[in-house]
Design an enzyme around this catalytic site. Sequence first.
Site, PDB file in Angstrom:
ATOM      1  N   HIS A 185       0.830  -1.200   0.000  1.00 18.99           N
ATOM      2  CA  HIS A 185       0.000   0.000   0.000  1.00 18.99           C
ATOM      3  C   HIS A 185       0.866   1.252   0.000  1.00 18.99           C
ATOM      4  O   HIS A 185       0.618   2.198  -0.745  1.00 18.99           O
ATOM      5  CB  HIS A 185      -0.940  -0.005   1.212  1.00 18.99           C
ATOM      6  CG  HIS A 185      -2.109   0.899   1.036  1.00 18.99           C
ATOM      7  ND1 HIS A 185      -2.210   2.113   1.661  1.00 18.99           N
ATOM      8  CD2 HIS A 185      -3.220   0.777   0.271  1.00 18.99           C
ATOM      9  CE1 HIS A 185      -3.343   2.686   1.310  1.00 18.99           C
ATOM     10  NE2 HIS A 185      -3.980   1.898   0.466  1.00 18.99           N
ATOM     11  N   HIS A 206      -5.022   5.790  -5.839  1.00 21.58           N
ATOM     12  CA  HIS A 206      -6.190   6.434  -5.223  1.00 21.58           C
ATOM     13  C   HIS A 206      -6.687   7.588  -6.080  1.00 21.58           C
ATOM     14  O   HIS A 206      -5.994   8.026  -6.979  1.00 21.58           O
ATOM     15  CB  HIS A 206      -5.849   6.951  -3.822  1.00 21.58           C
ATOM     16  CG  HIS A 206      -5.462   5.838  -2.905  1.00 21.58           C
ATOM     17  ND1 HIS A 206      -4.171   5.406  -2.790  1.00 21.58           N
ATOM     18  CD2 HIS A 206      -6.209   5.026  -2.114  1.00 21.58           C
ATOM     19  CE1 HIS A 206      -4.121   4.391  -1.952  1.00 21.58           C
ATOM     20  NE2 HIS A 206      -5.351   4.121  -1.532  1.00 21.58           N
ATOM     21  N   HIS A 215      -7.529  -2.204  -5.068  1.00 22.09           N
ATOM     22  CA  HIS A 215      -7.737  -2.752  -3.727  1.00 22.09           C
ATOM     23  C   HIS A 215      -8.401  -4.124  -3.778  1.00 22.09           C
ATOM     24  O   HIS A 215      -8.193  -4.939  -2.889  1.00 22.09           O
ATOM     25  CB  HIS A 215      -8.539  -1.763  -2.866  1.00 22.09           C
ATOM     26  CG  HIS A 215      -7.759  -0.521  -2.524  1.00 22.09           C
ATOM     27  ND1 HIS A 215      -7.700   0.559  -3.372  1.00 22.09           N
ATOM     28  CD2 HIS A 215      -6.982  -0.213  -1.452  1.00 22.09           C
ATOM     29  CE1 HIS A 215      -6.916   1.483  -2.824  1.00 22.09           C
ATOM     30  NE2 HIS A 215      -6.470   1.050  -1.660  1.00 22.09           N
ATOM     31  N   HIS A 334     -15.083   5.868   2.983  1.00 21.87           N
ATOM     32  CA  HIS A 334     -13.750   5.254   3.007  1.00 21.87           C
ATOM     33  C   HIS A 334     -12.727   6.146   3.713  1.00 21.87           C
ATOM     34  O   HIS A 334     -11.987   5.706   4.593  1.00 21.87           O
ATOM     35  CB  HIS A 334     -13.307   4.943   1.574  1.00 21.87           C
ATOM     36  CG  HIS A 334     -11.833   4.753   1.431  1.00 21.87           C
ATOM     37  ND1 HIS A 334     -11.001   5.719   0.920  1.00 21.87           N
ATOM     38  CD2 HIS A 334     -11.029   3.712   1.778  1.00 21.87           C
ATOM     39  CE1 HIS A 334      -9.748   5.288   0.943  1.00 21.87           C
ATOM     40  NE2 HIS A 334      -9.736   4.068   1.464  1.00 21.87           N
ATOM     41  N   HIS A 338     -10.792   5.565   7.652  1.00 17.85           N
ATOM     42  CA  HIS A 338      -9.341   5.634   7.834  1.00 17.85           C
ATOM     43  C   HIS A 338      -8.987   6.615   8.946  1.00 17.85           C
ATOM     44  O   HIS A 338      -8.209   6.314   9.855  1.00 17.85           O
ATOM     45  CB  HIS A 338      -8.657   6.115   6.545  1.00 17.85           C
ATOM     46  CG  HIS A 338      -8.279   5.017   5.608  1.00 17.85           C
ATOM     47  ND1 HIS A 338      -7.162   4.251   5.787  1.00 17.85           N
ATOM     48  CD2 HIS A 338      -8.869   4.557   4.474  1.00 17.85           C
ATOM     49  CE1 HIS A 338      -7.070   3.368   4.791  1.00 17.85           C
ATOM     50  NE2 HIS A 338      -8.105   3.531   3.984  1.00 17.85           N
ATOM     51  N   HIS A 368     -11.389  -2.429   3.968  1.00 20.52           N
ATOM     52  CA  HIS A 368     -11.447  -2.493   2.506  1.00 20.52           C
ATOM     53  C   HIS A 368     -12.298  -3.650   2.004  1.00 20.52           C
ATOM     54  O   HIS A 368     -12.753  -3.623   0.863  1.00 20.52           O
ATOM     55  CB  HIS A 368     -10.045  -2.479   1.898  1.00 20.52           C
ATOM     56  CG  HIS A 368      -9.610  -1.074   1.608  1.00 20.52           C
ATOM     57  ND1 HIS A 368      -9.940  -0.429   0.442  1.00 20.52           N
ATOM     58  CD2 HIS A 368      -8.977  -0.177   2.384  1.00 20.52           C
ATOM     59  CE1 HIS A 368      -9.487   0.813   0.500  1.00 20.52           C
ATOM     60  NE2 HIS A 368      -8.896   0.999   1.669  1.00 20.52           N
TER      61      HIS A 368
HETATM   62 CU1  C2O Z   1      -5.601   2.426  -0.447  1.00 17.17          CU
HETATM   63 CU2  C2O Z   1      -8.204   2.856   2.036  1.00 17.17          CU
HETATM   64  O1  C2O Z   1      -6.736   3.041   0.932  1.00 17.17           O
END
Ligand code: C2O
Length: 594
Positions: A185, A206, A215, A334, A338, A368
Amino acid sequence: MPMASLPLPSITTSTTPTPNPSHSTRRIFAKPSHFITHAKRNNRLRISCTAQNQNDNAAQNVETSKGKVDRRNMLLGIGGLYGATNLVSTHEASANPIQPPVLDKCGVATYSNLKDEEQKIDTCCPPISDKIIDYKLPPVFGMKTRPSAHRVSPEYIFKYNMAIDRMKRLPKDDPRNFMQQANIHCAYCNDAYDQPEQGNLKIQVHKSWLFFPFHRWYLYFYERILGKLIGDPTFALPFWNWDNPKGMTIPPMYMDSKSALYDPKRDKESFPPAVVNLGLIPNKDPLQAVSNNLTIMHSEMIRGNSSAFDFMGKVYKEGSPVNPGAGSIERGAHTSVHWWVGDPGQPAKENMGNFYSAGRDPLFYCHHGNVDRMWTLWQYFLPSSKVPDKRITDPDFLNAAFLFYDENAQLVRVTVKDCLDNLRMGYDYERIDLPWLDYRPPPQSARAKINRIGTNAPFAETLFPLKVDKIVRFRVPKAVKGKAHELLVLENITVDTTKLLKVDVFVNDEDDNVTEIDKAAYLGTYAQVPHKTSATNSMATSSIQLKLIDLYNDMDVAGDDDIVVTLVPRHQGEGMTIGGIKVIRDPSSPAATT
Ligand code: C2O
């Protein structure tokens, strides 16, 4: 948890319209007892909706030797074996799909310390391998069912814990080792890779249409590695069911400090029973938080999206600058999860609050899992009356490619087109109610219209470009008088990517209580997880559009010539400048007016 007072409609085969008859079999989510019958179902699906993949199944493995083969020739070679012209054909073509990185050119990754703004570097490059194999999806004999993380059995937790523990004990240079997996990542998200042959342009997965596919592949191999480590090829990752009130806390199995699933770098304020905050909205009332969350889910899955790109993210090809624009779920729920999990006591809100470190928390893969589940639901559950035009057929999307190490530590090359159908990849999701599906806010009162007509808010053109450092309200002329299929476009949003930024958008709102978003006026959000885009420049520019018709249906806009827009900064709005704002006709709507 305040569930009794909430409407929780369930989705059933009989009441959910499906976008496409060939997908109707997908309405029946896999249950563990259905393993055997799924192979049959999958065959049907393979015939009906994945014809484009037949060539891939015939493709042979490609072996290359680092340094011996010119990279461009290698790409051409792979294209040739696909037997189709849809891969890179000439270097001069105006656009090509994003190509996988060259691993031995991996550089350092960069990120910012949020406290003192100092730039740090981190090495997160994977081991180099001499051999790359073009990955072929193996035939599906038994469908794996990814479970809702709140509903798993003690036996499941035991197995999952054992698998992660073994992953942590693998040799440090084994690409399947826990930190190596986390570093995938970091490398793909914090500038370690250049776009091959594109000078200084970086690869960034992203804030573009690559977000969901990248992902999905990442979790796919992670899951297979875990299964291999415990000798159970049916092992399926759990998903954090944050879209359902019953799943709106950190799943209990991640909270046992003796477990391999635990990560000490998390925000203690977010420990259960704290309700996940999908909008990072300052409101401590758990009932209100649940209602806000369901409103956000409805908005990001359905209400705010007009085209496929509004959900998936914007076009990103070879030669494109990074960060063209994130889709609704990536920007919204999302990002919030995080940030909500990351530890504010750490310099860069590690682990979950920054892309370079997010993969070090086992909860990341569970988070994810649900993000990926949202893609599946959007593809196969949401009726086309609600979300038209879901398919992206651009070859530069379908042929974009990444590199991963598989469960045998073999370096493989995978493409977006091979990950469009989760059933074909051999996994499904446990069937759980979707209480957000019809979670529409109550219609707005007549008073709102009177307030609006009496407003002396300035016109947008007098204010933009605008730095969103405080709540700002202004008028924007409509494209068509009254109720119409229109989009609100926020153009040239320039952001500092090293910051958490979040700005919410309301239209014709009735009052100033911006901690309750479960109302007709909430339209959507712009938000991002902090990361860096290049060592010298952390600014990026994108645009978003938000669909207005569903919102108009919940308020009286008859005869109106303009809308009143309110922008509410939630986090560091001063780090964001919006170039312009306008209302346009929705080009994907068959009729301009209803
Ligand atoms: Cu690649 Cu939730 O991020």
